[in-house]
Motif scaffolding. Structure first.
Motif, mmCIF file in Angstrom:
data_model
loop_
_atom_site.group_PDB
_atom_site.id
_atom_site.type_symbol
_atom_site.label_atom_id
_atom_site.label_comp_id
_atom_site.label_asym_id
_atom_site.label_seq_id
_atom_site.Cartn_x
_atom_site.Cartn_y
_atom_site.Cartn_z
ATOM 1 N N LYS A 6 -31.741 -86.047 -59.696
ATOM 2 C CA LYS A 6 -30.692 -87.064 -59.664
ATOM 3 C C LYS A 6 -29.592 -86.676 -58.689
ATOM 4 O O LYS A 6 -29.028 -87.528 -58.011
ATOM 5 C CB LYS A 6 -30.085 -87.269 -61.055
ATOM 6 C CG LYS A 6 -30.933 -88.085 -61.981
ATOM 7 C CD LYS A 6 -30.187 -88.354 -63.264
ATOM 8 C CE LYS A 6 -30.993 -89.285 -64.153
ATOM 9 N NZ LYS A 6 -30.236 -89.666 -65.345
ATOM 10 N N GLN A 7 -29.276 -85.401 -58.631
ATOM 11 C CA GLN A 7 -28.243 -84.934 -57.716
ATOM 12 C C GLN A 7 -28.679 -85.115 -56.260
ATOM 13 O O GLN A 7 -27.892 -85.530 -55.418
ATOM 14 C CB GLN A 7 -27.922 -83.468 -57.996
ATOM 15 C CG GLN A 7 -27.256 -83.254 -59.331
ATOM 16 C CD GLN A 7 -27.161 -81.800 -59.716
ATOM 17 O OE1 GLN A 7 -28.031 -80.999 -59.406
ATOM 18 N NE2 GLN A 7 -26.077 -81.444 -60.396
ATOM 19 N N TYR A 10 -28.376 -88.771 -55.316
ATOM 20 C CA TYR A 10 -26.973 -89.108 -55.089
ATOM 21 C C TYR A 10 -26.535 -88.659 -53.690
ATOM 22 O O TYR A 10 -25.887 -89.405 -52.962
ATOM 23 C CB TYR A 10 -26.112 -88.446 -56.167
ATOM 24 C CG TYR A 10 -24.639 -88.718 -56.039
ATOM 25 C CD1 TYR A 10 -24.091 -89.911 -56.473
ATOM 26 C CD2 TYR A 10 -23.793 -87.774 -55.472
ATOM 27 C CE1 TYR A 10 -22.731 -90.164 -56.351
ATOM 28 C CE2 TYR A 10 -22.441 -88.009 -55.353
ATOM 29 C CZ TYR A 10 -21.913 -89.212 -55.797
ATOM 30 O OH TYR A 10 -20.580 -89.457 -55.667
ATOM 31 N N ILE A 103 -23.250 -84.995 -62.469
ATOM 32 C CA ILE A 103 -24.500 -85.760 -62.640
ATOM 33 C C ILE A 103 -25.514 -84.934 -63.394
ATOM 34 O O ILE A 103 -25.718 -83.795 -63.152
ATOM 35 C CB ILE A 103 -25.061 -86.204 -61.263
ATOM 36 C CG1 ILE A 103 -24.078 -87.119 -60.593
ATOM 37 C CG2 ILE A 103 -26.403 -86.883 -61.425
ATOM 38 C CD1 ILE A 103 -24.448 -87.507 -59.183
#
Length: 103
Positions: A6-7, A10, A103
């Motif tokens: 997820k990081q 992003y 996150i």
């Protein structure tokens, strides 16, 4: 900081609008180039690096050189462009890394 999926997503989204500010040319990879790259990442935290057509190195060689010499992380490789991330040394310039950490 080891980045999770997820990081990385992003960071890739944030890097989408960025233009490459560093290039690897026929001079290749040097310690001076790496020091300048490290300094830029301390100010911005996220940048793109372009590997020019006349460069004698491949994207894998550049990736290995950067990751083995520093704590810079390669977020994404798109053709001959690398997206790099590093947490800034100065705490006042850690805007993006603070968001990524949440996150």
């Amino acid at each position: 900081m080891e980045l999770r999926g997820k990081q990385k997503r992003y960071l890739r989204a944030h890097a989408n609008h960025l233009q490459p500010i560093f290039a690897v040319g026929k001079e290749g990879l040097t310690d001076t180039w790496l020091a300048q790259l490290n300094g830029a990442l301390n100010r911005r935290e996220l940048i793109k690096v372009n590997i020019l057509q006349n460069a004698d190195v491949t994207t894998d060689e550049v990736r290995h050189f950067i990751e083995s010499q520093t704590d810079i992380q390669v977020v994404q490789v798109i053709g001959r462009v690398l997206v790099l991330f590093k947490v800034a040394d100065n705490k006042e310039q850690r805007e993006l890394s603070a968001k990524v950490k949440k996150i």
